[in-house]
Design a protein around this motif. Structure first.
Motif, PDB file in Angstrom:
ATOM      1  N   ALA A   1      49.256  28.941  52.044  1.00  0.00           N
ATOM      2  CA  ALA A   1      48.150  28.546  51.236  1.00  0.00           C
ATOM      3  C   ALA A   1      47.328  29.972  50.840  1.00  0.00           C
ATOM      4  O   ALA A   1      46.814  30.238  49.769  1.00  0.00           O
ATOM      5  N   LEU A   2      47.199  30.821  52.017  1.00  0.00           N
ATOM      6  CA  LEU A   2      46.443  32.099  51.850  1.00  0.00           C
ATOM      7  C   LEU A   2      47.079  33.074  50.825  1.00  0.00           C
ATOM      8  O   LEU A   2      46.659  33.647  49.990  1.00  0.00           O
ATOM      9  N   THR A   3      48.284  33.102  50.919  1.00  0.00           N
ATOM     10  CA  THR A   3      49.170  33.892  49.905  1.00  0.00           C
ATOM     11  C   THR A   3      49.131  33.541  48.389  1.00  0.00           C
ATOM     12  O   THR A   3      48.835  34.404  47.742  1.00  0.00           O
ATOM     13  N   ALA A   4      49.215  32.309  48.398  1.00  0.00           N
ATOM     14  CA  ALA A   4      49.243  31.734  47.091  1.00  0.00           C
ATOM     15  C   ALA A   4      47.901  31.833  46.413  1.00  0.00           C
ATOM     16  O   ALA A   4      47.818  32.234  45.149  1.00  0.00           O
ATOM     17  N   VAL A   5      46.839  31.568  47.147  1.00  0.00           N
ATOM     18  CA  VAL A   5      45.680  31.709  46.544  1.00  0.00           C
ATOM     19  C   VAL A   5      45.032  32.932  46.373  1.00  0.00           C
ATOM     20  O   VAL A   5      44.481  33.419  45.349  1.00  0.00           O
ATOM     21  N   SER A   6      45.377  33.967  47.148  1.00  0.00           N
ATOM     22  CA  SER A   6      45.161  35.145  47.021  1.00  0.00           C
ATOM     23  C   SER A   6      46.083  35.825  45.704  1.00  0.00           C
ATOM     24  O   SER A   6      45.425  36.607  45.047  1.00  0.00           O
ATOM     25  N   ALA A   7      47.283  35.725  45.584  1.00  0.00           N
ATOM     26  CA  ALA A   7      48.033  36.095  44.435  1.00  0.00           C
ATOM     27  C   ALA A   7      47.409  35.286  43.028  1.00  0.00           C
ATOM     28  O   ALA A   7      47.378  36.154  42.115  1.00  0.00           O
ATOM     29  N   GLY A   8      46.950  34.169  43.175  1.00  0.00           N
ATOM     30  CA  GLY A   8      46.491  33.609  42.027  1.00  0.00           C
ATOM     31  C   GLY A   8      45.093  34.023  41.735  1.00  0.00           C
ATOM     32  O   GLY A   8      44.908  34.215  40.615  1.00  0.00           O
ATOM     33  N   ALA A   9      44.338  34.510  42.617  1.00  0.00           N
ATOM     34  CA  ALA A   9      42.907  35.127  42.509  1.00  0.00           C
ATOM     35  C   ALA A   9      43.383  36.423  41.791  1.00  0.00           C
ATOM     36  O   ALA A   9      42.280  36.838  40.797  1.00  0.00           O
ATOM     37  N   VAL A  10      44.266  37.206  42.172  1.00  0.00           N
ATOM     38  CA  VAL A  10      44.475  38.302  41.468  1.00  0.00           C
ATOM     39  C   VAL A  10      44.924  38.181  39.985  1.00  0.00           C
ATOM     40  O   VAL A  10      44.440  38.940  39.186  1.00  0.00           O
ATOM     41  N   ALA A  11      45.944  37.265  39.831  1.00  0.00           N
ATOM     42  CA  ALA A  11      46.087  36.890  38.573  1.00  0.00           C
ATOM     43  C   ALA A  11      45.054  36.496  37.455  1.00  0.00           C
ATOM     44  O   ALA A  11      45.034  36.824  36.342  1.00  0.00           O
ATOM     45  N   LEU A  12      44.202  35.656  38.232  1.00  0.00           N
ATOM     46  CA  LEU A  12      42.815  35.284  37.380  1.00  0.00           C
ATOM     47  C   LEU A  12      41.799  36.421  37.183  1.00  0.00           C
ATOM     48  O   LEU A  12      41.539  36.437  36.090  1.00  0.00           O
ATOM     49  N   VAL A  13      41.745  37.188  38.037  1.00  0.00           N
ATOM     50  CA  VAL A  13      40.931  38.662  37.739  1.00  0.00           C
ATOM     51  C   VAL A  13      41.555  39.536  36.637  1.00  0.00           C
ATOM     52  O   VAL A  13      40.893  39.865  35.918  1.00  0.00           O
ATOM     53  N   LYS A  14      42.989  39.492  36.832  1.00  0.00           N
ATOM     54  CA  LYS A  14      43.637  40.292  35.820  1.00  0.00           C
ATOM     55  C   LYS A  14      43.310  39.668  34.581  1.00  0.00           C
ATOM     56  O   LYS A  14      43.283  40.570  33.548  1.00  0.00           O
ATOM     57  N   ASP A  15      43.315  38.320  34.330  1.00  0.00           N
ATOM     58  CA  ASP A  15      43.132  38.066  33.104  1.00  0.00           C
ATOM     59  C   ASP A  15      41.683  38.026  32.581  1.00  0.00           C
ATOM     60  O   ASP A  15      41.277  38.333  31.412  1.00  0.00           O
ATOM     61  N   LEU A  16      40.787  38.227  33.508  1.00  0.00           N
ATOM     62  CA  LEU A  16      39.332  38.150  33.153  1.00  0.00           C
ATOM     63  C   LEU A  16      38.981  39.822  32.688  1.00  0.00           C
ATOM     64  O   LEU A  16      38.109  39.722  32.031  1.00  0.00           O
ATOM     65  N   GLY A  17      39.914  40.547  33.251  1.00  0.00           N
ATOM     66  CA  GLY A  17      39.731  42.098  32.965  1.00  0.00           C
ATOM     67  C   GLY A  17      38.709  42.723  33.803  1.00  0.00           C
ATOM     68  O   GLY A  17      39.202  43.999  34.174  1.00  0.00           O
ATOM     69  N   ARG A  18      37.612  42.185  34.459  1.00  0.00           N
ATOM     70  CA  ARG A  18      37.095  43.083  35.474  1.00  0.00           C
ATOM     71  C   ARG A  18      36.735  42.046  36.474  1.00  0.00           C
ATOM     72  O   ARG A  18      36.423  40.951  36.302  1.00  0.00           O
ATOM     73  N   PRO A  19      36.677  42.340  37.920  1.00  0.00           N
ATOM     74  CA  PRO A  19      36.513  41.651  39.021  1.00  0.00           C
ATOM     75  C   PRO A  19      35.174  40.925  38.892  1.00  0.00           C
ATOM     76  O   PRO A  19      35.028  39.807  39.434  1.00  0.00           O
ATOM     77  N   GLU A  20      34.294  41.710  38.401  1.00  0.00           N
ATOM     78  CA  GLU A  20      32.868  41.199  38.251  1.00  0.00           C
ATOM     79  C   GLU A  20      32.381  40.205  37.637  1.00  0.00           C
ATOM     80  O   GLU A  20      31.691  39.338  37.831  1.00  0.00           O
ATOM     81  N   ARG A  21      33.494  39.701  36.816  1.00  0.00           N
ATOM     82  CA  ARG A  21      33.296  38.665  35.846  1.00  0.00           C
ATOM     83  C   ARG A  21      33.254  37.215  36.563  1.00  0.00           C
ATOM     84  O   ARG A  21      32.839  36.398  36.390  1.00  0.00           O
ATOM     85  N   PHE A  22      34.291  37.334  37.598  1.00  0.00           N
ATOM     86  CA  PHE A  22      34.342  36.324  38.314  1.00  0.00           C
ATOM     87  C   PHE A  22      32.981  36.067  39.519  1.00  0.00           C
ATOM     88  O   PHE A  22      32.708  34.849  39.480  1.00  0.00           O
ATOM     89  N   LEU A  23      32.713  37.123  39.767  1.00  0.00           N
ATOM     90  CA  LEU A  23      31.547  36.945  40.465  1.00  0.00           C
ATOM     91  C   LEU A  23      30.211  36.510  39.688  1.00  0.00           C
ATOM     92  O   LEU A  23      29.321  35.769  40.229  1.00  0.00           O
ATOM     93  N   HIS A  24      30.314  36.934  38.430  1.00  0.00           N
ATOM     94  CA  HIS A  24      28.866  36.444  37.665  1.00  0.00           C
ATOM     95  C   HIS A  24      29.182  34.782  37.636  1.00  0.00           C
ATOM     96  O   HIS A  24      28.115  34.118  37.293  1.00  0.00           O
ATOM     97  N   MET A  25      30.329  34.310  37.543  1.00  0.00           N
ATOM     98  CA  MET A  25      30.362  32.813  37.427  1.00  0.00           C
ATOM     99  C   MET A  25      29.890  32.056  38.573  1.00  0.00           C
ATOM    100  O   MET A  25      29.572  30.762  38.722  1.00  0.00           O
ATOM    101  N   LEU A  26      29.591  32.780  39.707  1.00  0.00           N
ATOM    102  CA  LEU A  26      29.209  32.194  41.063  1.00  0.00           C
ATOM    103  C   LEU A  26      27.561  32.390  40.754  1.00  0.00           C
ATOM    104  O   LEU A  26      26.861  31.857  41.884  1.00  0.00           O
ATOM    105  N   ARG A  27      27.015  32.828  40.081  1.00  0.00           N
ATOM    106  CA  ARG A  27      25.424  32.965  39.901  1.00  0.00           C
ATOM    107  C   ARG A  27      25.020  31.788  39.678  1.00  0.00           C
ATOM    108  O   ARG A  27      23.813  31.426  39.980  1.00  0.00           O
ATOM    109  N   THR A  28      25.539  30.711  38.991  1.00  0.00           N
ATOM    110  CA  THR A  28      24.912  29.431  38.670  1.00  0.00           C
ATOM    111  C   THR A  28      26.141  28.301  38.895  1.00  0.00           C
ATOM    112  O   THR A  28      27.407  28.767  39.317  1.00  0.00           O
ATOM    113  N   PHE A  29      25.631  27.019  39.180  1.00  0.00           N
ATOM    114  CA  PHE A  29      26.620  25.715  39.296  1.00  0.00           C
ATOM    115  C   PHE A  29      26.229  24.885  38.218  1.00  0.00           C
ATOM    116  O   PHE A  29      25.067  24.262  38.204  1.00  0.00           O
ATOM    117  N   LYS A  30      27.304  24.768  37.413  1.00  0.00           N
ATOM    118  CA  LYS A  30      27.134  24.006  36.150  1.00  0.00           C
ATOM    119  C   LYS A  30      27.918  22.830  36.165  1.00  0.00           C
ATOM    120  O   LYS A  30      29.118  23.016  36.018  1.00  0.00           O
TER     121      LYS A  30
END
Length: 363
Positions: free
Chosen positions: A101-130
């Motif tokens: 579980a840890l390996t898969a979610v970590s690798a998946g997070a890397v793939a997600l951040v790579k698609d976003l382009g910059r890691p901080e974009r994921f952090l920006h999504m945590l500023r609000t809850f919609k």
């Protein structure tokens, strides 16, 4: 008369015919009856768009997102199996599932951040809850799941190393919260496996949107296949009883959910699921799922058969995610998959007697 570079894309105008009296004119269509109805000013539209462009802009996602879809399912199902091993006294299954579980979610997070382009974009999504945004809700689900899975996996790593991690007084805290962390990760496993399907279905992409009701069931079943397959590969058969049960349930759920989804979808919107690259992947996904399920039922207690069945289930899950992903992108490229289902829905509303709303009148 002005000319532009786009004139070459215009279809040729039909030639006018002479009337019996020698004058030129356009013949009246036969379906106008006695001529009391207004003549159409344009021919019936073909399934195309403005200068052949897509009606719906294809999602700007690459294979990184498809990889994330698959790894998210692996992580979610593994957390459930980790809890199963924790509650039934199967330490090897618990350990391997937590680490998976840890390996898969970590690798998946890397793939997600790579698609976003910059890691901080994921952090920006945590500023609000919609609540109305699957992306916002999914970001919080992923974060909560990762916290629980991470704590449980670190406890396993510390145990494997003989309590040699430099934790100091935190080791007792880790050992105390290990069990609750495993439960917390399992609670978020279902939402993690399903939210990506909700995210795809919430877009205007024709095939994804047409499948939005059943797609979460397909993704959850696919997650069961992947996690059970991984456990059967990595864990001795004496402890894989829960994984075998989950594999059988996943196979039944995956096949039934896919068939139900395809049957309820508009036939035109479902075409990309059966054609081209996506169709090939989904056909092999079903074959491998059935083969893996039969191997699990008939020979799941044999180490070699169990491992081979696990590989088949993992491949089936990956092909399901990649196939659905590719089918959606293909449906967005062809204007037909947007226009024709709209016309079918309009005809269905009119046939049901709904004729006075904005959809049927176009006003």
């Amino acid at each position: 008369m002005t000319l532009s570079e786009f004139d070459s894309f215009r279809p040729a105008e039909p030639a006018r015919r002479r009337r019996p009296d020698g004058n030129r004119g356009v013949r009246r269509r036969k379906d106008n009856g006695d001529g009391s109805r207004e003549m159409p000013m344009v021919p019936e539209p073909d399934f195309t768009s403005y200068y052949g462009r897509s009606v719906v802009k294809p999602a700007p996602w690459g294979d990184d997102v498809a990889i994330y879809l698959f790894l998210g399912g692996v992580a979610a199902g593994s957390a459930l199996l980790g809890l199963g091993g924790q509650l039934t006294g199967r330490p090897l299954l618990r350990r391997n599932a937590r680490l998976g579980a840890l390996t898969a979610v970590s690798a998946g997070a890397v793939a997600l951040v790579k698609d976003l382009g910059r890691p901080e974009r994921f952090l920006h999504m945590l500023r609000t809850f919609k609540v109305t945004s699957p992306m916002s809700v999914g970001s919080w689900i992923l974060s909560a799941f990762s916290a629980g899975a991470g704590v449980a996996a670190v406890a396993e790593i510390d145990r494997m190393s003989g309590n040699r991690l430099p934790l100091g007084p935190l080791r007792k805290v880790l050992q105390a919260v290990e069990g609750p962390a495993g439960v917390e990760a399992a609670l978020f496993a279902g939402p993690l496996a399903a939210y990506t399907a909700v995210l795809l279905g919430d877009t205007a992409t024709p095939t994804w949107n047409a499948a939005h009701e059943e797609l979460p069931f397909v993704f959850v079943s696919s997650a069961c296949l992947a996690s059970a397959g991984l456990a059967m590969v990595t864990t001795p058969v004496r402890e894989t009883g829960p994984a075998r049960n989950l594999a059988v349930l996943g196979v039944v759920g995956d096949v039934l959910a896919m068939k139900t989804m395809e049957r309820r979808m508009d036939p035109v919107a479902a075409e990309p699921l059966h054609q081209g690259k996506a169709g090939t992947m989904l056909k092999w996904s079903e074959r491998l799922a059935v083969a893996g399920g039969l191997g699990t039922l008939l020979g799941g207690r044999n180490r070699v058969v169990a491992a081979a069945s696990g590989v088949a289930l993992l491949a089936a899950s990956a092909l399901t995610r990649f196939g659905v992903f590719e089918a959606g992108l293909e449906s967005a490229r062809d204007p037909r998959y947007t226009i024709e289902p709209q016309k079918n829905r309009l005809a269905a509303r009119r046939a049901a007697g709904v004729t006075g709303d904005a959809i049927t009148t176009g006003s």
